[in-house]
Design an enzyme around this catalytic site. Structure first.
Site, PDB file in Angstrom:
ATOM      1  CG  HIS A   1      32.630  -8.876  -7.335  1.00  0.00           C
ATOM      2  ND1 HIS A   1      33.234  -7.980  -6.376  1.00  0.00           N
ATOM      3  CD2 HIS A   1      33.213  -8.310  -8.459  1.00  0.00           C
ATOM      4  CE1 HIS A   1      33.739  -7.117  -7.086  1.00  0.00           C
ATOM      5  NE2 HIS A   1      33.801  -7.081  -8.429  1.00  0.00           N
TER       6      HIS A   1
ATOM      7  CE  LYS B   1      38.098  -2.229  -7.514  1.00  0.00           C
ATOM      8  NZ  LYS B   1      37.386  -1.688  -8.509  1.00  0.00           N
TER       9      LYS B   1
ATOM     10  CB  CYS C   1      38.094   3.621 -16.094  1.00  0.00           C
ATOM     11  SG  CYS C   1      39.322   2.899 -14.974  1.00  0.00           S
TER      12      CYS C   1
ATOM     13  CB  CYS D   1      41.113   3.076 -19.122  1.00  0.00           C
ATOM     14  SG  CYS D   1      40.589   1.501 -18.022  1.00  0.00           S
TER      15      CYS D   1
ATOM     16  CE  LYS E   1      34.103 -12.498 -15.045  1.00  0.00           C
ATOM     17  NZ  LYS E   1      33.827 -12.058 -16.402  1.00  0.00           N
TER      18      LYS E   1
ATOM     19  CG  HIS F   1      29.690  -5.391  -7.473  1.00  0.00           C
ATOM     20  ND1 HIS F   1      29.951  -6.541  -8.248  1.00  0.00           N
ATOM     21  CD2 HIS F   1      29.993  -4.295  -8.330  1.00  0.00           C
ATOM     22  CE1 HIS F   1      30.507  -6.361  -9.290  1.00  0.00           C
ATOM     23  NE2 HIS F   1      30.685  -4.843  -9.360  1.00  0.00           N
TER      24      HIS F   1
ATOM     25  CB  CYS G   1      43.937   1.360 -16.011  1.00  0.00           C
ATOM     26  SG  CYS G   1      42.761   1.603 -14.721  1.00  0.00           S
TER      27      CYS G   1
ATOM     28  CG  HIS H   1      40.249  -1.679 -15.223  1.00  0.00           C
ATOM     29  ND1 HIS H   1      39.858  -0.397 -14.764  1.00  0.00           N
ATOM     30  CD2 HIS H   1      39.203  -2.440 -14.918  1.00  0.00           C
ATOM     31  CE1 HIS H   1      38.696  -0.255 -14.433  1.00  0.00           C
ATOM     32  NE2 HIS H   1      38.244  -1.603 -14.261  1.00  0.00           N
TER      33      HIS H   1
END
Ligand code: MSP
Length: 450
Positions: free
Chosen positions: A30, A307, A141, A138, A310, A33, A155, A158
């Site tokens: 996405h 953030k 991560c 996690c 995905k 990246h 987390c 996430h």
């Protein structure tokens, strides 16, 4: 000659090696990246145009629980899934006009070989031991999180509760290198930039020294690189992935490795600060490889305050934007609208307004005025400079002073300020044209000749 600035010091003759993180292949790339890749690409091009030898590496991180779980959830063979998704990351590169020199996959034989070689070295040195461990893991991560890292038990990246895991594993004596790492950070003020992240790492290092669990039992995870000293275990995905930065240079004997290591600049976002600024340097200290020159950390692209990711379900497709508006415009927006180290928000409105104001109205307008005058009045050629008066000298001084400021900005990871210099100069030239009206002069001269 040395160019020393507040943040980064790069000798003008140094070879320049720049890396992106290698991206997980549990989904498609996405905009987040694409941003890191575009940032690395822009910085690499700057150093390349300045006459350095450069090497730019990117790639994909393909082992670990997260990948195996994703393949299981999608009922697809894991090798097939990583092949397909790695291809998505690779295919994005020409679309965003990345000039990376290589693309490494952690499933490449060349990489696996180096991981096993380095694990064996650390083991032979006595820096790996076997023990039972219990912690909160996690999967997003791919690491154990301390209680102090959790927010309301979850987390922060996430938004999921980590799983309690208790198992016997191999551990790397990371704690043994804690003090050496602190000293390295103190002695090399540019090792971690910007400063607020350096402070964060020093904060981590003030806690009790920790060791790092570097294996997973095959009874639970098969998708990984087998430990060279125990075939019942695979390598922890971070210990595997970080090594890409040297395996991608064909460590240890290649010319490439000798030429570019340790002039390495690792570019990452703040989500992976600890692996890059604590795990990786301590691994290198144990192995006896010199530490990279720098870890440069940027913030997050946000959508609606959270953030872009995905797992949170909000992303922008870099292919759609590059194809619809052109890679130049997409790259311009990303480099222009994030301040180094800070978060930035992405909205379609902001994208369109930045492009219209700066590229169409300012730079585009300037270009069309200048090209138009050359076409009409000078047989499509740029005329030689004629009289240079006060106004022209002022413009020249402005350009020269901006050049210095812009160089300092880009050497300190601030492409937004570099671009600001270009826009500022374009504004000055447009103003100069408005005041001197050279098209009127050309018309007058044309009439005189008639
Ligand atoms: N595989 C690990 C990295 C191993 S490197 C030895 C990993 N992969 S990832 O696919 O999750 O990529 C994380 C990186 O992608 C971030 O550090 C950053 O470079 C980029 N980004 C992903 N989402 C982003 C934003 N929303 N904003 C900015 N950068 C983002 O972690």
């Amino acid at each position: 000659m040395n160019s020393a600035h507040k943040g980064v010091t790069v000798a003008a003759t140094d070879n320049f090696y720049i890396t992106t993180p290698i991206y997980y292949v549990n989904s498609k790339p996405h905009m987040g990246h694409a941003y890191t890749t575009i940032l690395c690409d822009a910085i690499k091009r700057y150093y390349q145009f300045s006459g350095r030898d450069t090497f730019f590496l990117t790639g994909t991180d393909e082992h670990g629980d997260k990948i195996q779980k994703s393949a299981e959830a999608n009922k697809i063979d894991v090798q097939k899934m990583v092949d397909q998704n790695s291809e998505h990351f690779k295919n994005l590169l020409p679309i965003i006009e990345s000039t990376n020199d290589d693309f490494i996959r952690t499933t490449d034989e060349r990489h696996k070989k180096v991981v096993q070689e380095l694990l064996q070295k650390v083991y032979d040195k006595g820096d790996i031991y076997f023990a039972e461990y219990e912690g909160k893991y996690c999967y997003g991560c791919e690491r154990f999180l301390g209680n102090d890292e959790l927010i309301e038990g979850k987390c922060p990246d996430h938004k999921t509760e980590p799983d309690a895991i208790k198992e016997a594993n191999y551990f790397f004596k990371m704690s043994k290198y804690w003090d050496d790492l602190k000293k390295h950070i103190d002695d090399n003020p540019d090792f971690i930039v910007p400063d607020n992240f350096k402070k964060e790492v020093l904060g981590l290092l003030r806690q009790d020294p920790q060791d790092l669990c570097i294996s997973r039992p095959k009874s639970r995870l098969q998708w990984g690189i087998e430990l060279p000293f125990d075939q019942n275990f695979v390598t922890y995905v971070w210990f595997d992935a970080l090594i890409n930065y040297v395996s991608g240079l064909d460590y240890p004997d290649s010319e490439k490795y000798k030429k570019f290591w340790p002039n390495a600049h690792h570019v990452i976002a703040k989500d992976i600060l600890k692996p890059h600024c604590v795990y990786w340097p301590t691994m290198l200290l144990s192995i006896g490889i010199p530490l990279p020159k720098q870890v440069a950390i940027h913030g997050y692209w946000l959508i609606d305050e959270s953030k872009m990711s995905k797992s949170v379900g909000k992303t922008v497709d870099p292919i759609e934007y590059s194809e619809k508006y052109g890679a130049d415009l997409f790259r311009y927006f990303l480099l222009r609208n994030m301040r180094f180290g800070r978060d930035a928000s992405f909205t379609q409105e902001e994208f369109i307004s930045t492009i219209n104001a700066e590229l169409a109205n300012n730079l585009g307008n300037l270009y069309s005025r200048l090209a138009g005058m050359c076409r009409k009045n000078n047989e499509r050629k740029i005329p030689a400079a004629s009289e240079v008066g006060e106004m022209e000298n002022a413009l020249k001084d402005k350009a020269l002073s901006l050049k210095n400021k812009m160089e300092e900005a880009i050497q300190n990871w601030k492409p937004d300020q570099y671009i600001e210099g270009v826009i500022d100069l374009a504004n000055h030239i447009n103003k100069y044209l408005d005041e001197t009206k050279p098209w009127a002069l050309a018309k007058e001269e044309g009439q005189k000749e008639e």
